[in-house]
Design a protein around this motif. Structure first.
Motif, PDB file in Angstrom:
ATOM      1  N   ARG A  56       0.822  -1.215   0.000  1.00  0.00           N
ATOM      2  CA  ARG A  56       0.000   0.000   0.000  1.00  0.00           C
ATOM      3  C   ARG A  56       0.849   1.255   0.000  1.00  0.00           C
ATOM      4  O   ARG A  56       0.358   2.332  -0.307  1.00  0.00           O
ATOM      5  CB  ARG A  56      -0.928   0.012   1.220  1.00  0.00           C
ATOM      6  N   THR A  57       2.111   1.109   0.354  1.00  0.00           N
ATOM      7  CA  THR A  57       2.995   2.270   0.405  1.00  0.00           C
ATOM      8  C   THR A  57       4.257   1.977  -0.401  1.00  0.00           C
ATOM      9  O   THR A  57       4.568   0.806  -0.697  1.00  0.00           O
ATOM     10  CB  THR A  57       3.407   2.597   1.856  1.00  0.00           C
ATOM     11  N   PHE A  58       4.977   3.032  -0.732  1.00  0.00           N
ATOM     12  CA  PHE A  58       6.213   2.857  -1.486  1.00  0.00           C
ATOM     13  C   PHE A  58       7.232   2.045  -0.695  1.00  0.00           C
ATOM     14  O   PHE A  58       7.933   1.196  -1.259  1.00  0.00           O
ATOM     15  CB  PHE A  58       6.798   4.219  -1.881  1.00  0.00           C
ATOM     16  N   SER A  59       7.311   2.274   0.615  1.00  0.00           N
ATOM     17  CA  SER A  59       8.287   1.521   1.418  1.00  0.00           C
ATOM     18  C   SER A  59       7.923   0.037   1.466  1.00  0.00           C
ATOM     19  O   SER A  59       8.814  -0.822   1.449  1.00  0.00           O
ATOM     20  CB  SER A  59       8.402   2.098   2.831  1.00  0.00           C
ATOM     21  N   GLN A  60       6.632  -0.288   1.484  1.00  0.00           N
ATOM     22  CA  GLN A  60       6.227  -1.690   1.428  1.00  0.00           C
ATOM     23  C   GLN A  60       6.596  -2.298   0.077  1.00  0.00           C
ATOM     24  O   GLN A  60       7.044  -3.442   0.002  1.00  0.00           O
ATOM     25  CB  GLN A  60       4.720  -1.832   1.674  1.00  0.00           C
TER      26      GLN A  60
END
Length: 116
Positions: A56-60
């Protein structure tokens, strides 16, 4: 909690929790995130044609893409295979019976062996 709701509705089982615990254990041993262990394990399965990530996020997303760098030893693979083994049921449990062998003219078909 979300875990309790999923347990109550049957979407989460003791078996799946045991698999998750083994994934976390291996992740700790090789110093990676559990999601990377799960994705690497999926990528090693020749029956899987497409691995879906749920970032769901760029870091994920970055974390999940790191699964390509993860390397398992034979012990890790064996542990994951053992904990996730599926109990044989119909129709698979009838494949090696005497009746089935007779029905198919005693022809032996080798089961595929997964290699990593």
């Amino acid at each position: 909690s979300r875990k309790n709701i999923n347990l109550a509705t049957g979407r989460l089982t003791e078996r799946s929790l045991n698999i998750a615990d083994e994934v976390k254990s291996i992740a700790q041993e090789i110093d990676v995130h559990p999601s990377q262990v799960a994705l690497t394990w999926t990528l090693l399965n020749t029956a899987v044609t497409s691995t879906i990530i749920g970032a769901r996020t760029f870091s994920q997303l970055e974390n999940n893409l790191g699964a390509h760098q993860v390397r398992f030893n034979d012990n890790h693979i064996q542990r994951l295979e053992n904990i996730s083994a599926i109990d044989t049921c119909f129709p698979h449990n009838m494949i090696n019976t005497a009746t089935t062998k007779m029905m198919f003219g005693y022809i032996n078909v080798a089961k595929p062996h997964l290699t990593y």
